[in-house]
Design an enzyme around this catalytic site. Structure first.
Site, mmCIF file in Angstrom:
data_model
loop_
_atom_site.group_PDB
_atom_site.id
_atom_site.type_symbol
_atom_site.label_atom_id
_atom_site.label_comp_id
_atom_site.label_asym_id
_atom_site.label_seq_id
_atom_site.Cartn_x
_atom_site.Cartn_y
_atom_site.Cartn_z
ATOM 1 N N LEU A 188 -20.736 142.116 1.022
ATOM 2 C CA LEU A 188 -22.129 142.477 1.319
ATOM 3 C C LEU A 188 -22.937 142.371 0.025
ATOM 4 O O LEU A 188 -23.390 143.346 -0.541
ATOM 5 C CB LEU A 188 -22.191 143.892 1.900
ATOM 6 C CG LEU A 188 -23.434 144.266 2.690
ATOM 7 C CD1 LEU A 188 -23.692 143.271 3.821
ATOM 8 C CD2 LEU A 188 -23.316 145.656 3.265
ATOM 9 N N HIS A 189 -23.055 141.139 -0.468
ATOM 10 C CA HIS A 189 -23.746 140.853 -1.718
ATOM 11 C C HIS A 189 -24.883 139.873 -1.469
ATOM 12 O O HIS A 189 -24.834 139.080 -0.549
ATOM 13 C CB HIS A 189 -22.778 140.245 -2.746
ATOM 14 C CG HIS A 189 -21.632 141.145 -3.062
ATOM 15 N ND1 HIS A 189 -21.745 142.227 -3.901
ATOM 16 C CD2 HIS A 189 -20.348 141.144 -2.636
ATOM 17 C CE1 HIS A 189 -20.578 142.838 -3.985
ATOM 18 N NE2 HIS A 189 -19.714 142.202 -3.228
ATOM 19 N N ALA A 190 -25.896 139.895 -2.322
ATOM 20 C CA ALA A 190 -27.020 138.951 -2.343
ATOM 21 C C ALA A 190 -27.594 138.635 -0.970
ATOM 22 O O ALA A 190 -28.230 139.481 -0.371
ATOM 23 C CB ALA A 190 -26.642 137.700 -3.104
#
Length: 88
Positions: free
Chosen positions: A14-16
């Site tokens: 759950l990044h960028a």
């Protein structure tokens, strides 16, 4: 309050970009929405990109997604579905 366990399936976690999609969708709801990594006590504001990036959920990690407010069930269900179907 309505809550649901979620598992991050996206390869990059759950990044960028995935976090941005999550925050955008969370912002459409009136309820207060929070994420809490499994096994930890800290709750993160799910409407904050900074908080989600700080949390840094990786692929395979589980968390509790909770919401409190008039549209809590709709918010949790929509966000859980988003996380379950996220792919890079």
């Amino acid at each position: 309050m309505f809550r649901r366990e979620i598992t991050v399936v996206n390869a990059t976690g759950l990044h960028a970009r995935p976090a941005s999609e999550f925050v955008t969708l969370a912002g459409r709801y009136q309820s207060r929405i929070q994420l809490q990594r499994a096994g930890e006590e800290t709750q993160y504001n799910a409407k904050s990109m900074i908080m989600l990036m700080t949390m840094g959920l990786a692929q395979g990690e589980t968390a509790t997604l909770s919401a409190e407010g008039e549209d809590e069930r709709e918010a949790v269900d929509a966000l859980a579905e988003l996380v379950a179907n996220m792919q890079d």
